[in-house]
Design an enzyme around this catalytic site. Structure first.
Site, PDB file in Angstrom:
ATOM      1  N   ARG A  13       0.811  -1.217   0.000  1.00 23.63           N
ATOM      2  CA  ARG A  13       0.000   0.000   0.000  1.00 23.63           C
ATOM      3  C   ARG A  13       0.847   1.271   0.000  1.00 23.63           C
ATOM      4  O   ARG A  13       0.451   2.286  -0.546  1.00 23.63           O
ATOM      5  CB  ARG A  13      -0.933  -0.019   1.214  1.00 23.63           C
ATOM      6  CG  ARG A  13      -2.147   0.857   1.038  1.00 23.63           C
ATOM      7  CD  ARG A  13      -3.191   0.540   2.080  1.00 23.63           C
ATOM      8  NE  ARG A  13      -2.634   0.580   3.423  1.00 23.63           N
ATOM      9  CZ  ARG A  13      -2.994  -0.236   4.413  1.00 23.63           C
ATOM     10  NH1 ARG A  13      -3.915  -1.159   4.214  1.00 23.63           N
ATOM     11  NH2 ARG A  13      -2.435  -0.137   5.593  1.00 23.63           N
TER      12      ARG A  13
ATOM     13  N   LYS B 265      -2.075  13.738 -16.797  1.00 24.07           N
ATOM     14  CA  LYS B 265      -2.031  14.647 -17.936  1.00 24.07           C
ATOM     15  C   LYS B 265      -0.676  14.555 -18.651  1.00 24.07           C
ATOM     16  O   LYS B 265      -0.336  13.520 -19.140  1.00 24.07           O
ATOM     17  CB  LYS B 265      -2.352  16.071 -17.459  1.00 24.07           C
ATOM     18  CG  LYS B 265      -3.633  16.151 -16.598  1.00 24.07           C
ATOM     19  CD  LYS B 265      -4.895  15.954 -17.404  1.00 24.07           C
ATOM     20  CE  LYS B 265      -6.147  15.731 -16.565  1.00 24.07           C
ATOM     21  NZ  LYS B 265      -6.507  16.816 -15.679  1.00 24.07           N
TER      22      LYS B 265
ATOM     23  N   TYR C  43      -9.706  23.805  -9.976  1.00 20.41           N
ATOM     24  CA  TYR C  43     -10.351  22.693 -10.702  1.00 20.41           C
ATOM     25  C   TYR C  43     -11.703  22.359 -10.037  1.00 20.41           C
ATOM     26  O   TYR C  43     -11.786  22.266  -8.796  1.00 20.41           O
ATOM     27  CB  TYR C  43      -9.364  21.528 -10.603  1.00 20.41           C
ATOM     28  CG  TYR C  43      -9.734  20.229 -11.228  1.00 20.41           C
ATOM     29  CD1 TYR C  43      -9.965  20.114 -12.596  1.00 20.41           C
ATOM     30  CD2 TYR C  43      -9.802  19.072 -10.453  1.00 20.41           C
ATOM     31  CE1 TYR C  43     -10.268  18.892 -13.162  1.00 20.41           C
ATOM     32  CE2 TYR C  43     -10.090  17.839 -11.018  1.00 20.41           C
ATOM     33  CZ  TYR C  43     -10.332  17.759 -12.373  1.00 20.41           C
ATOM     34  OH  TYR C  43     -10.616  16.545 -12.927  1.00 20.41           O
TER      35      TYR C  43
ATOM     36  N   ASP D  99      -1.815  23.427  -7.202  1.00 20.63           N
ATOM     37  CA  ASP D  99      -2.075  22.495  -8.292  1.00 20.63           C
ATOM     38  C   ASP D  99      -1.280  22.997  -9.488  1.00 20.63           C
ATOM     39  O   ASP D  99      -1.635  23.992 -10.113  1.00 20.63           O
ATOM     40  CB  ASP D  99      -3.573  22.440  -8.577  1.00 20.63           C
ATOM     41  CG  ASP D  99      -3.934  21.405  -9.653  1.00 20.63           C
ATOM     42  OD1 ASP D  99      -3.068  21.096 -10.488  1.00 20.63           O
ATOM     43  OD2 ASP D  99      -5.088  20.937  -9.650  1.00 20.63           O
TER      44      ASP D  99
HETATM   45  C1  LIG Z   1      -7.206  16.633 -14.450  1.00 16.48           C
HETATM   46  C2  LIG Z   1      -6.856  17.587 -13.385  1.00 16.48           C
HETATM   47  C3  LIG Z   1      -6.901  17.197 -12.053  1.00 16.48           C
HETATM   48  C4  LIG Z   1      -7.373  15.844 -11.622  1.00 16.48           C
HETATM   49  O1  LIG Z   1      -6.529  14.814 -12.008  1.00 16.48           O
HETATM   50  P1  LIG Z   1      -7.095  13.330 -12.171  1.00 16.48           P
HETATM   51  O2  LIG Z   1      -5.873  12.511 -12.349  1.00 16.48           O
HETATM   52  O3  LIG Z   1      -7.982  13.363 -13.387  1.00 16.48           O
HETATM   53  O4  LIG Z   1      -7.850  12.994 -10.935  1.00 16.48           O
HETATM   54  C5  LIG Z   1      -6.526  18.121 -11.107  1.00 16.48           C
HETATM   55  N1  LIG Z   1      -6.133  19.359 -11.437  1.00 16.48           N
HETATM   56  C6  LIG Z   1      -6.075  19.763 -12.721  1.00 16.48           C
HETATM   57  C7  LIG Z   1      -5.619  21.145 -13.024  1.00 16.48           C
HETATM   58  C8  LIG Z   1      -6.443  18.893 -13.730  1.00 16.48           C
HETATM   59  O5  LIG Z   1      -6.411  19.322 -15.000  1.00 16.48           O
END
Ligand SMILES: *Cc1c(COP(=O)(O)O)cnc(C)c1O
Length: 385
Positions: free
Chosen positions: A55, A203, A108, A178
């Site tokens: 984990r 991404k 987000y 973020d």
């Molecule tokens: C896609 C995204 C997320 C979330 O990521 P996931 O892997 O899809 O959970 C968070 N912040 C931003 C800016 C994003 O584009």
């Protein structure tokens, strides 16, 4: 070493044992120990980034975590099952009854939903601030975290990261960001003062639209509270996801270069189209956030958002459905171009559907930029009755 070289050579410490270029993929639930002493040491968590139980990661997870920490110019990294789970781990670890968390307005959408539902239910007071606000007067005695995202999701406004960090740190409040849009290649989050930098590795970092993964980087001191929150909650990244993200890292710099070049070509072309009112992309000199972008980022690979001229729903549908090369779907950062009607969460509350702007989010993939412009031209021409 230049970051381009690091991308190739980091995260391969376990390769030599397997005589392979890539590190072996280690899948396991159970770690075996050679002695009682080694077992006890590991269970007490005295060996950082060493296996304890599936984990908390395997050798594959630690390869990615070490590589990512070095790329981000910091000490430590935690991998989780998705970008959102990394975000909620950071927020959850700093929340709790009586705590106050400051959140920038343009985060987000699902981050905002978590704040409004889960954090609020835990007794945390969440306060949103405008991307251009001076946060110094908003920081309170019980403020436990400042959470930002730059640029803002969908609407792409920038914020003054340095000023926010200075104001938060004056009251010993950590700042989490973020940083998905910038990636560690184009956004040096920790150099700007950010304590915890969060990436949806789903991404650009993985880059092939086949993995869900979250990564957080920072000094071990900043991440300790999040690490223990993840341990308690069983927040876990699969070794398979980590292995694929390591493979994605190898080409991150070259992919970003091409994404960036094509995004610029397509964004400039869109600026000249009658049916497009505005292109929101801080890399454009006409963008209101361009100054902050230049000061804080070393590149921009997209995605970006366009505001269309007001149009009938049918015409809008003919445009979106008329695109052949842009897939209609959420997410971005993969090799393929994507389109999505964008409804920013923070605008949804303010404007009714009638007067909310018609926004479209574009991710420019690795196709030829000329082909992408032709595809957009063809789809835009279908809007005319
Ligand atoms: C896609 C995204 C997320 C979330 O990521 P996931 O892997 O899809 O959970 C968070 N912040 C931003 C800016 C994003 O584009």
């Amino acid at each position: 070493m230049h970051i381009d070289t690091q991308l190739i050579h980091l995260g391969r410490e376990t390769s030599s044992a397997a005589n392979s270029v890539s590190p072996p993929l280690v899948r396991t639930s159970t770690t075996l120990f050679p002695s009682l002493q080694a077992y006890k040491q590991a269970q007490q968590g005295q060996v950082f980034n060493a296996p304890r139980y599936g984990r908390s990661g395997t050798a594959t997870t630690f390869e990615l975590q070490r590589a990512m920490a070095t790329l981000a110019g910091t000490e430590s990294c935690i991998a989780t099952g998705s970008g959102l789970s990394a975000i909620t781990a950071v927020l959850g670890a700093h929340g709790g009854a009586g705590k106050h968390i400051l959140v920038s307005n343009g985060v987000y959408g699902p981050t905002r939903v978590f704040c409004d539902r889960e954090l609020a239910a835990s007794g945390t007071e969440v306060e949103y601030f405008a991307q251009d606000a001076d946060i110094a007067p908003l920081v309170r005695k019980n403020t436990s975290l400042v959470f930002i995202e730059t640029p803002a999701s969908l609407t792409m406004e920038m914020l003054d990261v340095r000023a926010i960090c200075v104001a938060a740190h004056a009251s010993h409040v950590p700042v989490a960001c973020d940083s998905t849009w910038g990636t560690p290649i184009y956004f040096d989050a920790h150099a700007l003062g950010i304590d915890i930098s969060i990436h949806a590795a789903t991404k650009f970092i993985n880059g092939h639209s086949d993995v869900m993964l979250g990564l957080m980087t920072g000094a071990e001191r900043a991440l300790a509270v999040v690490r223990s929150h993840c341990d308690r909650n069983g927040t876990h990244a699969s070794p398979d996801a980590c292995w694929l993200a390591l493979r994605g890292l190898r080409t991150l710099a070259v992919r970003l270069e091409r994404h960036q070049r094509s995004a610029m070509v397509v964004a400039c072309w869109l600026q000249g189209q009658d049916s497009v009112q505005r292109v929101m992309f801080p890399a454009l000199s006409s963008d209101p956030g361009h100054g902050f972008w230049k000061a804080q980022f070393s590149g921009a690979a997209g995605p970006f958002t366009i505001e269309m001229q007001p149009c009938h729903e049918d015409a809008f549908a003919r445009f979106i459905d008329g695109l052949a090369l842009f897939g209609l779907g959420t997410s971005w950062g993969g090799f393929e171009s994507l389109v999505m009607p964008a409804v920013p969460h923070h605008l949804r509350a303010l404007a009714g559907p009638a007067d909310s702007p018609r926004l479209v989010r574009l991710h420019i993939g690795l196709e030829s930029a000329d082909d992408l412009c032709n595809d957009l031209a063809c789809a835009l021409s279908r809007m005319r009755p």
